[in-house]
Design a protein around this motif. Structure first.
Motif, PDB file in Angstrom:
ATOM      1  N   UNK A  75       0.774  -1.157   0.028  1.00  0.00           N
ATOM      2  CA  UNK A  75       0.064   0.001  -0.134  1.00  0.00           C
ATOM      3  C   UNK A  75       0.777   1.373   0.012  1.00  0.00           C
ATOM      4  N   UNK A  76       1.917   1.131   0.652  1.00  0.00           N
ATOM      5  CA  UNK A  76       2.616   2.493   0.871  1.00  0.00           C
ATOM      6  C   UNK A  76       3.721   2.579  -0.436  1.00  0.00           C
ATOM      7  N   UNK A  77       3.927   1.527  -1.195  1.00  0.00           N
ATOM      8  CA  UNK A  77       4.644   1.544  -2.330  1.00  0.00           C
ATOM      9  C   UNK A  77       3.635   2.125  -3.539  1.00  0.00           C
ATOM     10  N   UNK A  78       2.207   1.653  -3.370  1.00  0.00           N
ATOM     11  CA  UNK A  78       1.368   2.164  -4.328  1.00  0.00           C
ATOM     12  C   UNK A  78       0.979   3.633  -4.155  1.00  0.00           C
ATOM     13  N   UNK A  79       0.968   4.164  -2.798  1.00  0.00           N
ATOM     14  CA  UNK A  79       0.589   5.454  -2.845  1.00  0.00           C
ATOM     15  C   UNK A  79       1.740   6.280  -3.240  1.00  0.00           C
ATOM     16  N   UNK A  80       3.116   5.901  -3.025  1.00  0.00           N
ATOM     17  CA  UNK A  80       4.431   6.553  -3.635  1.00  0.00           C
ATOM     18  C   UNK A  80       4.230   6.638  -5.255  1.00  0.00           C
ATOM     19  N   UNK A  81       3.639   5.648  -5.935  1.00  0.00           N
ATOM     20  CA  UNK A  81       3.815   5.585  -7.263  1.00  0.00           C
ATOM     21  C   UNK A  81       2.746   6.280  -7.770  1.00  0.00           C
ATOM     22  N   UNK A  82       1.624   6.420  -7.048  1.00  0.00           N
ATOM     23  CA  UNK A  82       0.603   7.094  -7.461  1.00  0.00           C
ATOM     24  C   UNK A  82       0.923   8.811  -7.271  1.00  0.00           C
ATOM     25  N   UNK A  83       1.675   8.986  -6.313  1.00  0.00           N
ATOM     26  CA  UNK A  83       2.137  10.515  -6.229  1.00  0.00           C
ATOM     27  C   UNK A  83       3.209  10.849  -7.464  1.00  0.00           C
ATOM     28  N   UNK A  84       3.871   9.703  -7.594  1.00  0.00           N
ATOM     29  CA  UNK A  84       4.803   9.978  -8.898  1.00  0.00           C
ATOM     30  C   UNK A  84       4.094  10.293 -10.112  1.00  0.00           C
ATOM     31  N   UNK A  85       3.012   9.280 -10.452  1.00  0.00           N
ATOM     32  CA  UNK A  85       2.227   9.393 -11.368  1.00  0.00           C
ATOM     33  C   UNK A  85       1.694  10.790 -11.922  1.00  0.00           C
ATOM     34  N   UNK A  86       0.922  11.248 -10.383  1.00  0.00           N
ATOM     35  CA  UNK A  86       0.504  12.634 -10.523  1.00  0.00           C
ATOM     36  C   UNK A  86       1.411  13.467 -10.937  1.00  0.00           C
ATOM     37  N   UNK A  87       2.723  13.522 -10.599  1.00  0.00           N
ATOM     38  CA  UNK A  87       3.504  14.595 -10.748  1.00  0.00           C
ATOM     39  C   UNK A  87       3.883  14.610 -12.106  1.00  0.00           C
ATOM     40  N   UNK A  88       4.148  13.391 -12.650  1.00  0.00           N
ATOM     41  CA  UNK A  88       4.640  13.449 -14.183  1.00  0.00           C
ATOM     42  C   UNK A  88       3.513  13.645 -15.031  1.00  0.00           C
ATOM     43  N   UNK A  89       2.058  13.246 -14.668  1.00  0.00           N
ATOM     44  CA  UNK A  89       1.094  13.759 -15.391  1.00  0.00           C
ATOM     45  C   UNK A  89       0.833  15.022 -15.266  1.00  0.00           C
ATOM     46  N   UNK A  90       1.018  15.932 -14.368  1.00  0.00           N
ATOM     47  CA  UNK A  90       1.104  17.308 -14.445  1.00  0.00           C
ATOM     48  C   UNK A  90       2.195  18.085 -15.279  1.00  0.00           C
ATOM     49  N   UNK A  91       3.422  17.240 -15.085  1.00  0.00           N
ATOM     50  CA  UNK A  91       4.405  18.042 -15.774  1.00  0.00           C
ATOM     51  C   UNK A  91       4.067  17.845 -17.411  1.00  0.00           C
ATOM     52  N   UNK A  92       3.731  16.465 -17.757  1.00  0.00           N
ATOM     53  CA  UNK A  92       3.255  16.519 -19.290  1.00  0.00           C
ATOM     54  C   UNK A  92       2.367  17.492 -19.639  1.00  0.00           C
ATOM     55  N   UNK A  93       1.346  17.819 -18.844  1.00  0.00           N
ATOM     56  CA  UNK A  93       0.230  18.740 -19.310  1.00  0.00           C
ATOM     57  C   UNK A  93       0.944  20.254 -19.356  1.00  0.00           C
TER      58      UNK A  93
END
Length: 116
Positions: A75-93
């Protein structure tokens, strides 16, 4: 300002409440039925040792404990990956918005320009 007086519950009541908490599916309803706050049930559960409430203490190396730790870690790893995904999604936008603003397609030309 008047101080709120805390109500002290007997240990037998606490044990009974924690036993019911462990078997209960609707904790909010249990708390209302007992006339106490839900947080108090959780506090009692954490304070009372498993032997106090008639249960066996969980074995430290049991399969269940190992699986709980693994689930917690995942769960902790999934939460970290979700935060990373949100960061990269925002950067791409942001990059796409900047390209559209500048009129740059971001693609390279398929042919070279002639030297006329």
């Amino acid at each position: 300002m008047e101080k709120k007086r805390r109500k002290r519950y007997p240990i037998e009541f606490r044990r009974m409440a924690v036993e019911r908490l462990q078997r209960c599916e609707n904790i909010v309803a249990l708390a209302k039925e007992l006339g106490i706050r839900r947080q108090l049930l959780y506090r009692w559960r954490d304070q009372l040792a498993p032997a106090d409430i008639g249960g066996e203490p969980p074995a430290e190396n049991s399969r269940e404990a190992t699986l709980r730790k693994e689930v917690s870690q995942l769960k902790r790893v999934l939460a970290e990956k979700t935060v990373e995904l949100d960061f990269f999604r925002g950067a791409l936008q942001k990059v796409e918005a900047r390209r559209q603003k500048n009129g740059i397609s971001g693609e390279t030309a398929s042919t070279t320009k002639s030297k006329n």
